[in-house]
Design a protein around this motif. Structure first.
Motif, mmCIF file in Angstrom:
data_model
loop_
_atom_site.group_PDB
_atom_site.id
_atom_site.type_symbol
_atom_site.label_atom_id
_atom_site.label_comp_id
_atom_site.label_asym_id
_atom_site.label_seq_id
_atom_site.Cartn_x
_atom_site.Cartn_y
_atom_site.Cartn_z
ATOM 1 N N ASN A 32 0.825 -1.205 0.000
ATOM 2 C CA ASN A 32 0.000 0.000 0.000
ATOM 3 C C ASN A 32 0.858 1.254 0.000
ATOM 4 O O ASN A 32 0.551 2.248 -0.665
ATOM 5 N N GLN A 33 1.974 1.202 0.773
ATOM 6 C CA GLN A 33 2.885 2.354 0.823
ATOM 7 C C GLN A 33 3.505 2.613 -0.550
ATOM 8 O O GLN A 33 3.616 3.768 -0.984
ATOM 9 N N GLN A 34 3.874 1.538 -1.269
ATOM 10 C CA GLN A 34 4.456 1.702 -2.599
ATOM 11 C C GLN A 34 3.457 2.299 -3.580
ATOM 12 O O GLN A 34 3.802 3.159 -4.396
ATOM 13 N N LEU A 35 2.206 1.839 -3.511
ATOM 14 C CA LEU A 35 1.176 2.383 -4.405
ATOM 15 C C LEU A 35 0.941 3.866 -4.138
ATOM 16 O O LEU A 35 0.793 4.669 -5.069
ATOM 17 N N ILE A 36 0.910 4.217 -2.859
ATOM 18 C CA ILE A 36 0.707 5.636 -2.507
ATOM 19 C C ILE A 36 1.886 6.465 -2.978
ATOM 20 O O ILE A 36 1.729 7.583 -3.491
ATOM 21 N N THR A 37 3.092 5.905 -2.859
ATOM 22 C CA THR A 37 4.296 6.624 -3.299
ATOM 23 C C THR A 37 4.243 6.901 -4.796
ATOM 24 O O THR A 37 4.668 7.972 -5.260
ATOM 25 N N LEU A 38 3.709 5.970 -5.563
ATOM 26 C CA LEU A 38 3.601 6.139 -7.011
ATOM 27 C C LEU A 38 2.392 6.983 -7.421
ATOM 28 O O LEU A 38 2.173 7.210 -8.608
ATOM 29 N N GLY A 39 1.592 7.413 -6.427
ATOM 30 C CA GLY A 39 0.473 8.284 -6.735
ATOM 31 C C GLY A 39 -0.807 7.562 -7.087
ATOM 32 O O GLY A 39 -1.719 8.172 -7.639
ATOM 33 N N TRP A 40 -0.875 6.271 -6.771
ATOM 34 C CA TRP A 40 -2.086 5.502 -7.095
ATOM 35 C C TRP A 40 -3.199 5.831 -6.115
ATOM 36 O O TRP A 40 -2.902 6.052 -4.924
ATOM 37 N N PRO A 41 -4.437 5.983 -6.481
ATOM 38 C CA PRO A 41 -5.030 5.650 -7.787
ATOM 39 C C PRO A 41 -5.101 6.832 -8.758
ATOM 40 O O PRO A 41 -5.882 6.771 -9.713
ATOM 41 N N GLY A 42 -4.329 7.899 -8.551
ATOM 42 C CA GLY A 42 -4.314 8.987 -9.520
ATOM 43 C C GLY A 42 -4.886 10.278 -8.955
ATOM 44 O O GLY A 42 -5.431 10.318 -7.845
ATOM 45 N N GLU A 43 -4.755 11.348 -9.743
ATOM 46 C CA GLU A 43 -5.158 12.667 -9.278
ATOM 47 C C GLU A 43 -6.611 12.999 -9.595
ATOM 48 O O GLU A 43 -7.266 13.728 -8.855
ATOM 49 N N GLN A 52 -15.306 1.546 -7.082
ATOM 50 C CA GLN A 52 -15.624 0.225 -6.551
ATOM 51 C C GLN A 52 -14.412 -0.702 -6.626
ATOM 52 O O GLN A 52 -14.183 -1.537 -5.746
ATOM 53 N N LEU A 53 -13.606 -0.562 -7.706
ATOM 54 C CA LEU A 53 -12.427 -1.402 -7.859
ATOM 55 C C LEU A 53 -11.398 -1.098 -6.773
ATOM 56 O O LEU A 53 -10.794 -2.010 -6.196
ATOM 57 N N VAL A 54 -11.207 0.208 -6.436
ATOM 58 C CA VAL A 54 -10.258 0.589 -5.376
ATOM 59 C C VAL A 54 -10.730 0.033 -4.033
ATOM 60 O O VAL A 54 -9.933 -0.503 -3.241
#
Length: 520
Positions: A32-43, A52-54
């Protein structure tokens, strides 16, 4: 891309060591930390399906943390494998707005209510599906505790129950199955055999246009039919020789497409030699032999051993060029077989030639320029013999089917020999096919008088319904037919008009260009 570079730098800082081992819950936090670092799920704001997918992903990560109870510390690779398996086994379908049609699996549809239901794909190999027990558990134990997919009895019981549930999901239900899977015929599942069969033509469906038809009908169409091509001009060069007349007679469009547009189908790959190549080899071998023999007298004067030697030497000489061109085909065994085939045909053909009356080979592969109705032609005649009475005879070697009936009518099937006699400056008294087929070696032709050659008939014996029984008149008629065909080709007559319908089309490989099937 400075922003992307910054994100990747921060991401690389979160990567663990290769030997790191963590509990599933710790890996879940790290992922989860890596996804947040990459900016997921986007701006940007998420739509309903994405939101619903998130949410479902977050629920999946919570499920993954529960592996702590049954798992030791895992490496990164092991953690990813478990996570992938968990995601693959998760049934997920986002909620959507109310629609008229829903596409569901049978398990999803069982127990729901619909106005109409169509259950498809129910063939005997899929419903119930083949048994698929867990390979890591004892099969006997799985069957004892009735685990899913462990036995055919368990599968039959389960899918019979699902089928019964589906039968009560709507007032009107259709169960269907495919007839074929590729070339394998399929049968209906045993679970639907008690349902009353319903044929396709029993459907009472309203007439409605498909999407393609709706687009086509949205605008009025204007039809313009043009079956004439531009006439030939002095700057346009054409080639094809006698084939121009053959195809113009068979179908004007084919002659136009092939000799003016240059349209040709792709050649089909062929193992070994194709028919055209085999014919070329045989033509060349006979040319070499007759350049040495020159006449009938020398042929019959040769002893059998001398003739055998001559044939073998000729075959070796003929194949030399072909072997250089196609070394990947002419391996030792193939070359041996081809030499044997050529020797059989040539020796038998020369035996047939010995039975003829005396003759001299006047010309071999004679080439000359001529013109018919403003169409320049290059003519190449296989062989011209001069008989004892001084008359001349044209022979055309053929390794395929041929008949003198091909020469007659206003649209002759094979006007090659009539073209030769119509343009030759010699007084030709006969034309004939020399058929070089391994199972049928013979002459087939026509002459002004009895030539004493088996298979060649005189014009007096020609069927009355063909053309005439007068040699000069016959040649005059051939010239008229050839001139008419040449004028049609020259003027651009290119309408799609196969002489013998589908039989002509079957021998043509340009049907995707003329689209004749769309004209009927």
């Amino acid at each position: 891309c400075p922003q992307l570079a910054l994100l990747l730098t921060d991401y690389l800082a979160t990567l663990p060591q290769d030997s790191s081992k963590l509990y599933p819950s710790q890996w879940a936090n790290l992922f989860n930390q890596q996804l947040i670092t990459l900016g997921w799920p986007g701006e940007r704001a998420l739509n309903s399906a994405e939101f619903q997918l998130v949410e479902r992903w977050q629920e999946l990560m919570i499920e993954f943390t529960q592996f702590d109870i049954i798992s030791n510390k895992l490496t990164l690779d092991s953690a990813l494998i478990y996570l992938q398996q968990l995601a693959s086994n998760t049934v997920y379908q986002p909620q959507t707005a109310n629609t008229s049609i829903h596409l569901l699996t049978p398990l999803e549809a069982a127990g729901l209510q619909f106005d109409y239901l169509w259950v498809m794909g129910l063939h005997d190999n899929a419903w119930p599906p083949p048994v698929n027990p867990n390979p890591f558990l004892p099969i006997a134990l799985q069957r004892q505790y009735k685990l899913p997919h462990a036995s055919s009895e368990q599968e039959l019981f389960f899918y019979r129950k699902i089928t019964q549930q589906l039968m009560h999901c709507a007032p009107e239900i259709i169960f269907s199955y495919p007839l074929f899977n590729k070339e394998r015929a399929l049968r209906p599942s045993a679970l639907i055999l008690n349902i009353t069969p319903f044929e396709e033509n029993n459907f009472e469906l309203p007439d409605c246009a498909t999407l393609v038809e709706q687009i086509r009908l949205s605008n009025p169409l204007e039809t313009y039919e043009d079956q004439n091509a531009p006439a030939l001009n002095d700057l346009e060069k054409t080639s094809g020789g006698s084939a121009i007349f053959k195809f113009q007679a068979a179908c004007p469009f084919r002659a136009f497409a092939q000799f003016r547009l240059g349209a040709q189908a792709l050649t089909t790959p062929h193992e070994g030699l194709n028919a055209k190549e085999r014919g070329s080899i045989l033509h060349r071998a006979l040319e070499i032999i007759w350049r040495k023999l020159k006449n009938h007298q020398q042929l019959i004067a040769l002893a059998e051993t001398e003739l055998t030697t001559l044939i073998h030497q000729t075959i070796d000489t003929t194949l030399l060029d072909f072997i250089k061109q196609r070394p990947h085909i002419f391996k030792a065994r193939f070359t041996q077989i081809e030499k044997k085939r050529l020797y059989k045909i040539i020796s038998e053909w020369l035996s047939l030639e010995k039975q003829r009356s005396p003759f001299t080979v006047y010309a071999l592969e004679e080439s000359y320029q001529t013109q018919i109705a403003n169409i320049p032609l290059t003519i190449r005649i296989d062989r011209i013999d001069q008989l004892a009475d001084g008359s001349y005879f044209i022979f055309d070697y053929k390794t395929s089917l041929a008949s003198i009936n091909y020469w007659f009518s206003d649209r002759p099937d094979d006007p090659q020999l009539p073209l030769y006699i119509s343009t030759s400056k010699l007084p030709i008294n006969g034309i004939a096919f020399a058929l070089l087929r391994s199972h049928s070696l013979q002459f087939k032709g026509l002459s002004s008088a009895d030539a004493g050659i088996s298979g060649i008939i005189s014009i007096e014996k020609l069927s009355a319904d063909l053309m005439c029984n007068d040699w000069p008149t016959l040649i005059t008629q051939w010239r008229r037919v050839l001139n008419d065909l040449a004028e049609q080709f020259y003027s651009g007559k290119a309408h799609c008009n196969p002489k013998n319908g589908q039989q002509t089309c079957r021998l043509c490989d340009l049907q995707t260009l003329c689209r004749i099937t769309e004209q009927h």
